[in-house]
Design a protein around this motif. Structure first.
Motif, PDB file in Angstrom:
ATOM      1  N   ALA A 127       4.117   9.818 -16.043  1.00  0.00           N
ATOM      2  CA  ALA A 127       5.562  10.079 -16.050  1.00  0.00           C
ATOM      3  C   ALA A 127       6.101  10.111 -17.476  1.00  0.00           C
ATOM      4  O   ALA A 127       6.941  10.946 -17.819  1.00  0.00           O
ATOM      5  N   LYS A 128       5.625   9.199 -18.320  1.00  0.00           N
ATOM      6  CA  LYS A 128       6.049   9.195 -19.730  1.00  0.00           C
ATOM      7  C   LYS A 128       5.681  10.518 -20.400  1.00  0.00           C
ATOM      8  O   LYS A 128       6.490  11.099 -21.141  1.00  0.00           O
ATOM      9  N   LYS A 129       4.498  10.971 -20.145  1.00  0.00           N
ATOM     10  CA  LYS A 129       4.006  12.207 -20.761  1.00  0.00           C
ATOM     11  C   LYS A 129       4.895  13.394 -20.416  1.00  0.00           C
ATOM     12  O   LYS A 129       5.125  14.282 -21.244  1.00  0.00           O
ATOM     13  N   HIS A 130       5.431  13.406 -19.199  1.00  0.00           N
ATOM     14  CA  HIS A 130       6.199  14.553 -18.733  1.00  0.00           C
ATOM     15  C   HIS A 130       7.708  14.311 -18.710  1.00  0.00           C
ATOM     16  O   HIS A 130       8.455  15.166 -18.214  1.00  0.00           O
ATOM     17  N   GLY A 131       8.146  13.167 -19.231  1.00  0.00           N
ATOM     18  CA  GLY A 131       9.579  12.889 -19.273  1.00  0.00           C
ATOM     19  C   GLY A 131      10.213  12.656 -17.918  1.00  0.00           C
ATOM     20  O   GLY A 131      11.400  12.914 -17.728  1.00  0.00           O
ATOM     21  N   LEU A 132       9.427  12.143 -16.978  1.00  0.00           N
ATOM     22  CA  LEU A 132       9.898  11.956 -15.604  1.00  0.00           C
ATOM     23  C   LEU A 132      10.336  10.519 -15.354  1.00  0.00           C
ATOM     24  O   LEU A 132       9.870   9.590 -16.008  1.00  0.00           O
ATOM     25  N   GLY A 133      11.212  10.330 -14.378  1.00  0.00           N
ATOM     26  CA  GLY A 133      11.477   9.009 -13.832  1.00  0.00           C
ATOM     27  C   GLY A 133      10.610   8.806 -12.600  1.00  0.00           C
ATOM     28  O   GLY A 133      10.024   9.748 -12.061  1.00  0.00           O
ATOM     29  N   LEU A 134      10.519   7.544 -12.151  1.00  0.00           N
ATOM     30  CA  LEU A 134       9.781   7.235 -10.926  1.00  0.00           C
ATOM     31  C   LEU A 134      10.662   6.409  -9.994  1.00  0.00           C
ATOM     32  O   LEU A 134      11.367   5.498 -10.439  1.00  0.00           O
ATOM     33  N   ASP A 135      10.626   6.727  -8.708  1.00  0.00           N
ATOM     34  CA  ASP A 135      11.240   5.919  -7.669  1.00  0.00           C
ATOM     35  C   ASP A 135      10.133   5.336  -6.807  1.00  0.00           C
ATOM     36  O   ASP A 135       8.974   5.758  -6.882  1.00  0.00           O
ATOM     37  N   PHE A 136      10.488   4.355  -5.944  1.00  0.00           N
ATOM     38  CA  PHE A 136       9.437   3.649  -5.215  1.00  0.00           C
ATOM     39  C   PHE A 136       9.887   3.269  -3.814  1.00  0.00           C
ATOM     40  O   PHE A 136      11.086   3.125  -3.545  1.00  0.00           O
ATOM     41  N   ASN A 137       8.885   3.099  -2.930  1.00  0.00           N
ATOM     42  CA  ASN A 137       9.118   2.694  -1.548  1.00  0.00           C
ATOM     43  C   ASN A 137       7.991   1.786  -1.077  1.00  0.00           C
ATOM     44  O   ASN A 137       6.814   2.155  -1.203  1.00  0.00           O
ATOM     45  N   PRO A 138       8.304   0.602  -0.534  1.00  0.00           N
ATOM     46  CA  PRO A 138       7.252  -0.132   0.164  1.00  0.00           C
ATOM     47  C   PRO A 138       6.798   0.692   1.371  1.00  0.00           C
ATOM     48  O   PRO A 138       7.602   1.409   1.979  1.00  0.00           O
ATOM     49  N   THR A 139       5.523   0.608   1.710  1.00  0.00           N
ATOM     50  CA  THR A 139       4.982   1.377   2.828  1.00  0.00           C
ATOM     51  C   THR A 139       4.796   0.452   4.015  1.00  0.00           C
ATOM     52  O   THR A 139       3.783  -0.253   4.127  1.00  0.00           O
ATOM     53  N   CYS A 140       5.760   0.436   4.914  1.00  0.00           N
ATOM     54  CA  CYS A 140       5.747  -0.477   6.057  1.00  0.00           C
ATOM     55  C   CYS A 140       5.289   0.235   7.324  1.00  0.00           C
ATOM     56  O   CYS A 140       5.885   0.061   8.400  1.00  0.00           O
ATOM     57  N   PHE A 141       4.270   1.059   7.202  1.00  0.00           N
ATOM     58  CA  PHE A 141       3.706   1.765   8.353  1.00  0.00           C
ATOM     59  C   PHE A 141       2.238   2.042   8.062  1.00  0.00           C
ATOM     60  O   PHE A 141       1.745   1.790   6.955  1.00  0.00           O
ATOM     61  N   SER A 142       1.514   2.553   9.055  1.00  0.00           N
ATOM     62  CA  SER A 142       0.094   2.895   8.896  1.00  0.00           C
ATOM     63  C   SER A 142      -0.705   1.713   8.338  1.00  0.00           C
ATOM     64  O   SER A 142      -1.427   1.828   7.343  1.00  0.00           O
ATOM     65  N   HIS A 143      -0.576   0.588   9.001  1.00  0.00           N
ATOM     66  CA  HIS A 143      -1.264  -0.638   8.593  1.00  0.00           C
ATOM     67  C   HIS A 143      -1.522  -1.460   9.855  1.00  0.00           C
ATOM     68  O   HIS A 143      -0.779  -1.367  10.836  1.00  0.00           O
ATOM     69  N   GLU A 144      -2.561  -2.299   9.832  1.00  0.00           N
ATOM     70  CA  GLU A 144      -2.883  -3.087  11.023  1.00  0.00           C
ATOM     71  C   GLU A 144      -1.748  -4.014  11.426  1.00  0.00           C
ATOM     72  O   GLU A 144      -1.575  -4.339  12.608  1.00  0.00           O
ATOM     73  N   PHE A 145      -0.913  -4.433  10.463  1.00  0.00           N
ATOM     74  CA  PHE A 145       0.200  -5.320  10.780  1.00  0.00           C
ATOM     75  C   PHE A 145       1.460  -4.568  11.210  1.00  0.00           C
ATOM     76  O   PHE A 145       2.511  -5.180  11.386  1.00  0.00           O
ATOM     77  N   SER A 146       1.353  -3.253  11.336  1.00  0.00           N
ATOM     78  CA  SER A 146       2.487  -2.477  11.859  1.00  0.00           C
ATOM     79  C   SER A 146       2.127  -1.790  13.173  1.00  0.00           C
ATOM     80  O   SER A 146       2.915  -1.000  13.697  1.00  0.00           O
ATOM     81  N   ARG A 172       9.282  -5.543  -7.632  1.00  0.00           N
ATOM     82  CA  ARG A 172       8.795  -5.835  -8.986  1.00  0.00           C
ATOM     83  C   ARG A 172       8.155  -4.603  -9.606  1.00  0.00           C
ATOM     84  O   ARG A 172       8.283  -4.363 -10.812  1.00  0.00           O
ATOM     85  N   ILE A 173       7.472  -3.832  -8.775  1.00  0.00           N
ATOM     86  CA  ILE A 173       6.883  -2.580  -9.273  1.00  0.00           C
ATOM     87  C   ILE A 173       7.997  -1.620  -9.680  1.00  0.00           C
ATOM     88  O   ILE A 173       7.920  -0.958 -10.717  1.00  0.00           O
ATOM     89  N   GLY A 174       9.056  -1.542  -8.874  1.00  0.00           N
ATOM     90  CA  GLY A 174      10.194  -0.703  -9.232  1.00  0.00           C
ATOM     91  C   GLY A 174      10.819  -1.109 -10.548  1.00  0.00           C
ATOM     92  O   GLY A 174      11.155  -0.258 -11.384  1.00  0.00           O
ATOM     93  N   GLU A 175      10.972  -2.418 -10.760  1.00  0.00           N
ATOM     94  CA  GLU A 175      11.531  -2.891 -12.027  1.00  0.00           C
ATOM     95  C   GLU A 175      10.628  -2.515 -13.203  1.00  0.00           C
ATOM     96  O   GLU A 175      11.101  -2.122 -14.276  1.00  0.00           O
ATOM     97  N   TYR A 176       9.336  -2.610 -12.995  1.00  0.00           N
ATOM     98  CA  TYR A 176       8.356  -2.196 -14.012  1.00  0.00           C
ATOM     99  C   TYR A 176       8.530  -0.717 -14.358  1.00  0.00           C
ATOM    100  O   TYR A 176       8.547  -0.342 -15.536  1.00  0.00           O
ATOM    101  N   PHE A 177       8.705   0.129 -13.347  1.00  0.00           N
ATOM    102  CA  PHE A 177       8.932   1.548 -13.604  1.00  0.00           C
ATOM    103  C   PHE A 177      10.163   1.736 -14.488  1.00  0.00           C
ATOM    104  O   PHE A 177      10.147   2.494 -15.462  1.00  0.00           O
TER     105      PHE A 177
END
Length: 438
Positions: A127-146, A172-177
C-alpha cells in the motif's frame, strides 16, 4: 491513443466546460473535488471471498459466490497483482479493503483470535508503494466456530469470547494500518448471526451481541488511525427469519456509542433504498460508511452499475455536502465474469456517478424547490440528463492517465490471456482436470 484522439477528447471537454459554465458549474473544481475522494475497493472480489486460510474452504454466513470464470487469485501475490491491474484502469488514488482471512502467516497455522499486525506487513508495504490506504474487517464467517450461524451472540461463552478476541485483534490491525499509512483505517464489524426459522427469543441474542460489542470496544484506540464501524443486514442464507444485528439494533448501538454506521445497499428490504436513509443518519451521526453494491431480488452483491439508486446515493452526498463525513466502500463479488473487469466496472461507475451528481446545478435546483417552483426543478433535472457528462469523464480519465471509455477492456482481456488463463491451466494440472478456457 493517438494525438488526434487526445485532441478530440480535449476539444469535447472544452465544449462541455463552456456548456456547464452556463448553468453555474465549474468543471475544473468538480474534477479537483473528485481527485480527493478515495473509494475503498474490496479485495475479496479477486478470489471469491476465499482468503488464504483454506483456499478451498466452503463459504458460510449467508455468503455465496457463483460462477467459475478463469483466473481466480490463489495467493496474496496474485491478488495484489490483480488489484494493481485494476487500479491502473481506475482514475484517482484509492484504498483497498481487506478481510482478516487475507493474513499472510508464512505457512504457520494462526487462528483468527491470534492475528497480529505483522501478518499484514506485506499488504502495508504494498500500500505504501502505491500510495493506497487500507481498510479492514474481522472475518466472522467460514470458520468452525461460526458453523451454527452465531458468533458474537452465541449462547456459549467460549465461542463468543473467541470472536470477541478476533474483533479486538482486528481493531489493533486497523490501527496499525492507519499509523503506517497516515490514512485512517475503517475497521467494520459485520456478523452473520441469525436463525433460519421461527425464533422465540429475539432479545437474548441481541443482549449478547451488545455485550460482546461493548467488550470489543473497551480498548481505546486512536481514532486518527482506526475508525470503528458496525454493519447491519436484513437476512441471509440460513438466517431468513431472524438476524441479530438488524438495522434497528446497529442504528441504536452506533448512536449510543458513537460508532460509524455502515449502510450496505443490499442489506435492506427490496422496497427500501439506502439513498433515502443517508440524510436522516447524517443528522445524528458524525460519520457514515457506505457499502455500495447492487442487490437483485436479494442481497446478491452484483457488480455496481449506473442505475437509479447509485445516482441517488451520489446525489445525496453531493447535495448535502457529505464527503467529509462519509466513507465510501464497495462490496460485491461475482465469479461469472472476469474478476478484474468487475472491479473496474464497479469502481469506475461509482466515481462516474459522483462526478455526474457534481455536474448538476444543485444550488439552482434547491432554490427552485424552496420557492415552490417544482416545474423548474423537474425540467432542469430532466434536461441535465442529456448534458455531455461523458466528455468530462473522458477528460478526467485522460488527465489521470487511465484508459478512456471501453479501451480498458482490451487491457483486461490481454491480462486474462497472458496471466489468468495460466492459473487455471496450472490448477487443472494439479487437480488432474482440464482447465477452463474462454
Amino acid at each position: 491513443m493517438t494525438t488526434t484522439d487526445i485532441r478530440r477528447i480535449e476539444e469535447a471537454y472544452q465544449q462541455a466546460k463552456e456548456l456547464y459554465a452556463k448553468i453555474g458549474i465549474d468543471t475544473e473544481k468538480v474534477l479537483e473535488t473528485l481527485e480527493r475522494i478515495r473509494i475503498s475497493i474490496h479485495c475479496w472480489q479477486g478470489d471469491d471471498v476465499r482468503g488464504f486460510e483454506n483456499a478451498d474452504g466452503e463459504l458460510t454466513g449467508g455468503i455465496q459466490t457463483t460462477g467459475n470464470h478463469p483466473g481466480r487469485a490463489r495467493n496474496a501475490d496474485e491478488l495484489r497483482a490483480d488489484l494493481e491491474k485494476a487500479l491502473s484502469l481506475i482514475p484517482g488514488t484509492h484504498k483497498v479493503n481487506l478481510h482478516a482471512i487475507y493474513a499472510e502467516t508464512a505457512g504457520e497455522k494462526v487462528d483468527r483470535n491470534q492475528l497480529k499486525p505483522h501478518h499484514f506487513q506485506n499488504w502495508v508495504e504494498w500500500a505504501k508503494k502505491h500510495g493506497l490506504g487500507l481498510d479492514f474487517n474481522p472475518t466472522c464467517f467460514s470458520h468452525e466456530f461460526s458453523d451454527e450461524g452465531l458468533t458474537l451472540s452465541h449462547p456459549k461463552k467460549e465461542i463468543r469470547e473467541f470472536w470477541v478476541e478476533h474483533c479486538k485483534a482486528s481493531r489493533r490491525i486497523g490501527e496499525y494500518f492507519g499509523k503506517e499509512l497516515g490514512i485512517p483505517c475503517v475497521t467494520n464489524i459485520w456478523v452473520p448471526d441469525g436463525f433460519k426459522d421461527i425464533t422465540i427469543d429475539k432479545l437474548g441474542p441481541r443482549k449478547r451481541l451488545q455485550e460482546s460489542l461493548d467488550t470489543i470496544f473497551e480498548e481505546k484506540l486512536d481514532e486518527n488511525y482506526n475508525v470503528d464501524a458496525v454493519e447491519s443486514k436484513l437476512f441471509g442464507i440460513g438466517s431468513e427469519s431472524y438476524v441479530v444485528g438488524s438495522h434497528e439494533f446497529y442504528m441504536g448501538y452506533s448512536l449510543k456509542n458513537n460508532k460509524v454506521l455502515c449502510l450496505d445497499v443490499g442489506h435492506f428490504h427490496p422496497t427500501e433504498t439506502v439513498s433515502n436513509k443517508i440524510s436522516s443518519m447524517a443528522l445524528f451521526l458524525d460519520k457514515l460508511l457506505l457499502h455500495v453494491s447492487r442487490p437483485v431480488r436479494w442481497d446478491s452483491d452484483h457488480v455496481v452499475i449506473m442505475d437509479d439508486e447509485l445516482m441517488e446515493i451520489a446525489r445525496e452526498l453531493v447535495v448535502n455536502d457529505l464527503f467529509d463525513k462519509t466513507y465510501i466502500a464497495l462490496d460485491f463479488f461475482d465469479a461469472s465474469i472476469n474478476r478484474i473487469a468487475a472491479w473496474v466496472i464497479g469502481t469506475r461507475n461509482t466515481i462516474k456517478a459522483l462526478m455526474r451528481a457534481m455536474l448538476e446545478p444543485t444550488n439552482t435546483l434547491k432554490e427552485a424547490e424552496l420557492s415552490g417552483d417544482f416545474t423548474t426543478r423537474l425540467a432542469l433535472l430532466e434536461e441535465i440528463k442529456s448534458y455531455p457528462f461523458g466528455a468530462v469523464w473522458d477528460y478526467y480519465c485522460l488527465k489521470k492517465n487511465v484508459p478512456v471509455r471501453e479501451a480498458w477492456l482490451q487491457e483486461v482481456k490481454a491480462y486474462e490471456k497472458e496471466v489468468l488463463l495460466d492459473r487455471d491451466h496450472a490448477r487443472g494440472e494439479e487437480e488432474g482436470e482440464p482447465a477452463c478456457s474462454l
